[in-house]
Write an enzyme that holds these catalytic residues in place. Structure first.
Site, PDB file in Angstrom:
ATOM      1  N   THR A  16       0.630  -1.282   0.064  1.00 44.14           N
ATOM      2  CA  THR A  16       0.120   0.058   0.045  1.00 44.14           C
ATOM      3  C   THR A  16       0.880   1.237  -0.103  1.00 44.14           C
ATOM      4  O   THR A  16       0.408   2.246  -0.589  1.00 44.14           O
ATOM      5  CB  THR A  16      -0.863  -0.045   1.299  1.00 44.14           C
ATOM      6  N   SER A  58       1.080  -7.503  -1.361  1.00 42.23           N
ATOM      7  CA  SER A  58       1.781  -8.516  -0.586  1.00 42.23           C
ATOM      8  C   SER A  58       1.024  -9.558  -0.665  1.00 42.23           C
ATOM      9  O   SER A  58       1.773 -10.880  -0.081  1.00 42.23           O
ATOM     10  CB  SER A  58       2.093  -7.915   1.044  1.00 42.23           C
ATOM     11  N   THR A  89       1.060  -4.634   4.075  1.00 37.60           N
ATOM     12  CA  THR A  89       0.743  -5.157   5.634  1.00 37.60           C
ATOM     13  C   THR A  89      -0.089  -6.338   5.498  1.00 37.60           C
ATOM     14  O   THR A  89       0.209  -7.141   6.427  1.00 37.60           O
ATOM     15  CB  THR A  89      -0.119  -4.273   5.838  1.00 37.60           C
ATOM     16  N   ASP A  90      -0.641  -7.179   4.389  1.00 34.65           N
ATOM     17  CA  ASP A  90      -1.263  -8.057   4.510  1.00 34.65           C
ATOM     18  C   ASP A  90      -0.639  -9.499   4.899  1.00 34.65           C
ATOM     19  O   ASP A  90      -0.892 -10.378   5.657  1.00 34.65           O
ATOM     20  CB  ASP A  90      -2.290  -8.465   3.125  1.00 34.65           C
TER      21      ASP A  90
END
Length: 326
Positions: A16, A58, A89-90
């Protein structure tokens, strides 16, 4: 104590933070020329070099990418005080966990960070997260960490727990390494594992590992099917302290038979906090007698990646258990 003339390498993998708005929604697309000037503004007197290695959501980062990132660290660690990895972040907690196992006794800080909003957004958390990651990378404390929302966590203890909040990550069953507040950045060095031995990079792993969450009534035929499909290991998120059914749907019997056939089975809990303990209840003790290994206080991300890595080192059940408990 931070000193001047520090050099930090930033490796950008996308996510992101590096995303821009397209006709199909947010997608990674920003690179060195788009990001570096902003990062130089928050880096203070720390010199930063920047390299794009991926431009990926990710969700698309997997084991071979973890291996490549580990190799990048090995190639560059002697030239830099620390390394920052920009990451979506995932799956950041999976990457941070696997890098913890692959980078044994890493002598510099390796810090993963990202954001919940693109660095292009006027109220993004991107720059503040990068500022913290850069400072941690310059701290001199070795290890693999995640820097997010003014907190530093051990990479193998962090988990993404919120989808939209800036407070997306928590340290699970382990103290925070640092929480930034009005007193500044005070690192709790006693919580950072000590280096014991020479730095080695071992990137061997098995991708035949499954994370399986039990639900009431689930047929253990699922477990047999995984074995038939060639899976070498399974992490089972069981109930409570690690309980599995053993009446009509006899998971204990299935586990016993598959451990006997060589499958590595790790049992943990679906509960995020406080971990598993198979010694308490009958069902847990039956599982231990069958030869399962315990996840204890590991996060799901840590348990899965550690089992993947362990199976890359050995197929011996006792050695795998020793690695898991280290």
């Amino acid at each position: 104590m931070l000193v001047s003339e520090q050099k930090i390498l930033i490796l950008n993998t996308g996510g992101t933070l590096s995303s821009t708005l397209t006709k199909n929604g947010l997608a990674p697309g920003l690179g060195r020329e788009d990001i570096l000037r902003d990062l130089e503004w928050v880096s203070g007197n720390i010199h930063i070099d920047f390299e794009d290695i991926y431009s990926l959501d990710s969700a698309n980062i997997g084991p071979e990418d973890w291996k490549n990132i580990a190799v990048k660290v090995r190639e560059n660690y002697e030239a830099y005080s620390g390394i920052v990895i920009i990451h979506g972040t995932d799956t950041m907690a999976y990457t941070a966990s696997m890098l913890t196992w692959m980078l044994q006794n890493v002598p510099i800080p390796v810090v993963l960070t990202g954001s919940q909003l693109s660095i292009e957004h006027p109220v993004a958390d991107a720059l503040e997260n990068c500022r913290l990651a850069i400072q941690m990378a310059a701290s001199g404390y070795p290890g693999v960490f995640i820097a997010f929302n003014r907190k530093i966590m051990l990479g193998c203890k962090a988990s993404k727990v919120r989808t939209m909040s800036f407070d997306a990550f928590e340290s699970i069953n382990y103290p925070y390494i640092c929480k930034v507040n009005s007193h500044g950045m005070k690192i709790e060095e006693n919580y950072i594992p000590k280096i014991h031995g020479k730095f080695t990079v071992n990137t061997e792993y098995s991708d035949k590992v499954m994370l399986l969450k039990l639900t009431p009534g689930l047929d253990p035929v699922v477990l047999y099917s995984l074995y038939e499909m060639g899976y070498e290991g399974v992490v089972i998120e069981a109930f409570g302290l690690g309980g599995m059914p053993f009446r009509e749907k006899n998971w204990i019997k299935a586990v016993y038979e598959l451990v006997e056939k060589g499958m590595a089975i790790v049992v943990g809990t679906q509960c995020r906090y406080e971990g598993s303990d198979l010694r308490v209840y009958e069902t847990g003790r039956e599982s231990l007698a069958c030869g399962v290994m315990q996840a204890k206080e590991m996060t799901a991300e840590a348990a899965v990646t550690k089992l993947m890595w362990a199976l890359g080192q050995t197929k011996d059940r006792d050695m795998i258990d020793k690695i898991l408990q280290a």
